[in-house]
Motif scaffolding. Sequence first.
Motif, PDB file in Angstrom:
ATOM      1  N   ILE A 235     -14.992  67.404 -32.058  1.00  0.00           N
ATOM      2  CA  ILE A 235     -14.200  68.388 -31.263  1.00  0.00           C
ATOM      3  C   ILE A 235     -13.787  67.514 -29.876  1.00  0.00           C
ATOM      4  O   ILE A 235     -12.488  67.760 -29.457  1.00  0.00           O
ATOM      5  CB  ILE A 235     -14.737  69.441 -30.759  1.00  0.00           C
ATOM      6  CG1 ILE A 235     -15.372  70.147 -32.092  1.00  0.00           C
ATOM      7  CG2 ILE A 235     -14.201  70.419 -29.746  1.00  0.00           C
ATOM      8  CD1 ILE A 235     -16.397  71.406 -31.849  1.00  0.00           C
TER       9      ILE A 235
ATOM     10  N   VAL B  71     -22.490  65.139 -23.677  1.00  0.00           N
ATOM     11  CA  VAL B  71     -23.867  65.061 -22.878  1.00  0.00           C
ATOM     12  C   VAL B  71     -24.412  66.308 -22.579  1.00  0.00           C
ATOM     13  O   VAL B  71     -25.607  66.646 -22.555  1.00  0.00           O
ATOM     14  CB  VAL B  71     -23.627  64.010 -21.619  1.00  0.00           C
ATOM     15  CG1 VAL B  71     -24.825  64.051 -20.844  1.00  0.00           C
ATOM     16  CG2 VAL B  71     -23.079  62.698 -22.097  1.00  0.00           C
ATOM     17  N   ALA B  72     -23.781  67.067 -22.075  1.00  0.00           N
ATOM     18  CA  ALA B  72     -23.758  68.518 -21.455  1.00  0.00           C
ATOM     19  C   ALA B  72     -24.884  69.099 -22.354  1.00  0.00           C
ATOM     20  O   ALA B  72     -25.917  69.617 -22.470  1.00  0.00           O
ATOM     21  CB  ALA B  72     -22.975  69.323 -20.746  1.00  0.00           C
ATOM     22  N   PRO B  73     -24.364  69.431 -23.905  1.00  0.00           N
ATOM     23  CA  PRO B  73     -24.994  70.137 -24.658  1.00  0.00           C
ATOM     24  C   PRO B  73     -26.510  69.581 -24.986  1.00  0.00           C
ATOM     25  O   PRO B  73     -27.558  70.210 -25.361  1.00  0.00           O
ATOM     26  CB  PRO B  73     -24.120  70.384 -25.751  1.00  0.00           C
ATOM     27  CG  PRO B  73     -22.912  69.742 -25.798  1.00  0.00           C
ATOM     28  CD  PRO B  73     -23.017  69.182 -24.156  1.00  0.00           C
TER      29      PRO B  73
ATOM     30  N   LEU C 129     -19.878  68.069 -32.297  1.00  0.00           N
ATOM     31  CA  LEU C 129     -19.226  67.947 -31.005  1.00  0.00           C
ATOM     32  C   LEU C 129     -18.531  66.794 -30.643  1.00  0.00           C
ATOM     33  O   LEU C 129     -17.489  66.704 -29.674  1.00  0.00           O
ATOM     34  CB  LEU C 129     -20.532  68.048 -29.925  1.00  0.00           C
ATOM     35  CG  LEU C 129     -21.086  69.574 -30.031  1.00  0.00           C
ATOM     36  CD1 LEU C 129     -22.471  69.537 -29.203  1.00  0.00           C
ATOM     37  CD2 LEU C 129     -20.205  70.712 -29.270  1.00  0.00           C
TER      38      LEU C 129
ATOM     39  N   GLU D  32     -25.081  68.554 -35.414  1.00  0.00           N
ATOM     40  CA  GLU D  32     -24.225  69.413 -34.225  1.00  0.00           C
ATOM     41  C   GLU D  32     -23.720  68.432 -33.492  1.00  0.00           C
ATOM     42  O   GLU D  32     -22.622  68.581 -32.930  1.00  0.00           O
ATOM     43  CB  GLU D  32     -25.555  70.109 -33.576  1.00  0.00           C
ATOM     44  CG  GLU D  32     -25.559  71.511 -34.173  1.00  0.00           C
ATOM     45  CD  GLU D  32     -26.569  72.240 -33.564  1.00  0.00           C
ATOM     46  OE1 GLU D  32     -27.848  71.874 -33.416  1.00  0.00           O
ATOM     47  OE2 GLU D  32     -26.352  73.339 -32.890  1.00  0.00           O
TER      48      GLU D  32
ATOM     49  N   LEU E  35     -30.464  69.844 -29.951  1.00  0.00           N
ATOM     50  CA  LEU E  35     -29.415  69.731 -30.933  1.00  0.00           C
ATOM     51  C   LEU E  35     -29.845  68.867 -32.137  1.00  0.00           C
ATOM     52  O   LEU E  35     -30.743  67.987 -31.993  1.00  0.00           O
ATOM     53  CB  LEU E  35     -28.309  68.808 -30.022  1.00  0.00           C
ATOM     54  CG  LEU E  35     -27.379  69.436 -29.423  1.00  0.00           C
ATOM     55  CD1 LEU E  35     -26.174  68.371 -29.018  1.00  0.00           C
ATOM     56  CD2 LEU E  35     -26.594  70.651 -29.797  1.00  0.00           C
TER      57      LEU E  35
ATOM     58  N   ASP F 237     -14.507  63.209 -18.313  1.00  0.00           N
ATOM     59  CA  ASP F 237     -15.073  64.470 -18.224  1.00  0.00           C
ATOM     60  C   ASP F 237     -15.283  65.192 -19.431  1.00  0.00           C
ATOM     61  O   ASP F 237     -16.387  65.757 -19.589  1.00  0.00           O
ATOM     62  CB  ASP F 237     -14.101  65.221 -17.289  1.00  0.00           C
ATOM     63  CG  ASP F 237     -14.560  65.052 -15.817  1.00  0.00           C
ATOM     64  OD1 ASP F 237     -15.708  64.349 -15.554  1.00  0.00           O
ATOM     65  OD2 ASP F 237     -13.649  65.453 -14.953  1.00  0.00           O
ATOM     66  N   ARG F 238     -14.494  65.184 -20.408  1.00  0.00           N
ATOM     67  CA  ARG F 238     -14.328  65.730 -21.647  1.00  0.00           C
ATOM     68  C   ARG F 238     -15.616  65.453 -22.474  1.00  0.00           C
ATOM     69  O   ARG F 238     -16.325  65.977 -23.049  1.00  0.00           O
ATOM     70  CB  ARG F 238     -13.112  65.537 -22.581  1.00  0.00           C
ATOM     71  CG  ARG F 238     -13.011  66.422 -23.705  1.00  0.00           C
ATOM     72  CD  ARG F 238     -11.641  66.104 -24.333  1.00  0.00           C
ATOM     73  NE  ARG F 238     -11.553  66.718 -25.513  1.00  0.00           N
ATOM     74  CZ  ARG F 238     -10.629  67.711 -25.985  1.00  0.00           C
ATOM     75  NH1 ARG F 238     -10.068  68.239 -24.978  1.00  0.00           N
ATOM     76  NH2 ARG F 238     -10.562  68.404 -27.216  1.00  0.00           N
TER      77      ARG F 238
ATOM     78  N   LEU G  12     -18.417  64.076 -21.184  1.00  0.00           N
ATOM     79  CA  LEU G  12     -19.626  64.391 -20.466  1.00  0.00           C
ATOM     80  C   LEU G  12     -19.725  66.005 -21.068  1.00  0.00           C
ATOM     81  O   LEU G  12     -21.084  66.204 -21.293  1.00  0.00           O
ATOM     82  CB  LEU G  12     -19.449  64.282 -19.053  1.00  0.00           C
ATOM     83  CG  LEU G  12     -19.701  62.776 -18.347  1.00  0.00           C
ATOM     84  CD1 LEU G  12     -19.201  62.808 -17.248  1.00  0.00           C
ATOM     85  CD2 LEU G  12     -21.262  62.344 -18.635  1.00  0.00           C
ATOM     86  N   ASN G  13     -18.876  66.807 -20.699  1.00  0.00           N
ATOM     87  CA  ASN G  13     -18.778  68.179 -20.931  1.00  0.00           C
ATOM     88  C   ASN G  13     -19.386  68.624 -22.425  1.00  0.00           C
ATOM     89  O   ASN G  13     -19.955  69.472 -22.555  1.00  0.00           O
ATOM     90  CB  ASN G  13     -17.535  68.982 -20.535  1.00  0.00           C
ATOM     91  CG  ASN G  13     -17.455  68.999 -19.027  1.00  0.00           C
ATOM     92  OD1 ASN G  13     -18.513  69.050 -18.297  1.00  0.00           O
ATOM     93  ND2 ASN G  13     -16.170  69.132 -18.345  1.00  0.00           N
ATOM     94  N   MET G  14     -18.743  68.040 -23.173  1.00  0.00           N
ATOM     95  CA  MET G  14     -18.767  68.418 -24.687  1.00  0.00           C
ATOM     96  C   MET G  14     -19.696  67.508 -25.254  1.00  0.00           C
ATOM     97  O   MET G  14     -20.362  67.991 -26.538  1.00  0.00           O
ATOM     98  CB  MET G  14     -17.360  68.313 -25.352  1.00  0.00           C
ATOM     99  CG  MET G  14     -16.439  69.197 -24.620  1.00  0.00           C
ATOM    100  SD  MET G  14     -14.681  69.219 -25.271  1.00  0.00           S
ATOM    101  CE  MET G  14     -15.325  69.874 -26.850  1.00  0.00           C
TER     102      MET G  14
END
Lengths: 181, 181
Positions: free
Chosen positions: A177, A152-154, A174, A170, A166, A145-146, A148-150
């Motif tokens: 992070i 793939v999502a952006p 990500l 960048e 992006l 989830d982390r 995907l969220n951090m």
Amino acid sequence: MAIKEGLRPGGRSARVQESIHSAVRELLEEQERSTLTVPQIAVRAGVTPSTIYRRWGDLSALLADVALERMRPDGEPATTGSLRGDLRAWAEQYLDEMSSEPGRNMMRDVQCSATPGYCVSILSGQLQIILDRHRHSEAALPSLDRLLNMTVAPTVFRILFAAEPLDVQELHELIDIALRS
Amino acid sequence: MAIKEGLRPGGRSARVQESIHSAVRELLEEQERSTLTVPQIAVRAGVTPSTIYRRWGDLSALLADVALERMRPDGEPATTGSLRGDLRAWAEQYLDEMSSEPGRNMMRDVQCSATPGYCVSILSGQLQIILDRHRHSEAALPSLDRLLNMTVAPTVFRILFAAEPLDVQELHELIDIALRS
């Protein structure tokens, strides 16, 4: 990955579906997507329009299905020797493919699918392969989830809604992070 | 925020546009979006279909324009006393609104806009107001890009492509990560 529920692989139904999918892929290479029609696809695939309407309901559902099929990866993510390296390689390729015109169209089409969640399950499958490769490493692994969220999502959000995608720098930040526990 | 380039506010052109926008908003409350047609909108707005085609080109561009207009916030983000609190309040409201059926449709429509980047500029404007409020606090402020990438992007991505939207707990965790310097 290649199993379609309710379709006997190689059966009549699967063959009809494959000829319709190929017709769509061919026509999309020859003409603008906005000019595509169901009767046109039917002619190319050698079926009647009602075969298409019966199975998919409408053009956008068919396009969504073809888009999901195309989103299936061709193979396993590249192996670079490190978790960070594998994630970078995979995410850079994904950014590249999705910011192309066909990539954007695929993402738009998929949203009209009855099962857009299938998109995340394909991506999760790829990321899980990478995580599994490094499960014996000493560092704690990030959750799916982390990732995907951090990452793939952006990537997707910026392609669909911002003036610029992006940049690779960048994307690397990500990933860093996401890897920090 | 309310200035439309090329339109004299209150002029004939602006009034025509407003009546077409209202017609779309009204019709969307009365019927399925997929059944909406340009001639129907024209009748309701009291204009000819060619007025609509001349200005927007096609229905999806008009729907995108109406969606962008609706995305404009009604006011400033709520004030809670802390940066984290302001971000939580704003992000929770955004998640709530966007995971509704009209919210999803808005996001899909906006992607057909000639200027989808306008969407990010509206969101950036709201987040910048929050950041400005706390510019004298001792903690380092996150950048706008970081907030967009780490909180807005996963909210939107999960709504459009996953089986389930983010839950509030996950949203709070993402805000916490974005606030860590």
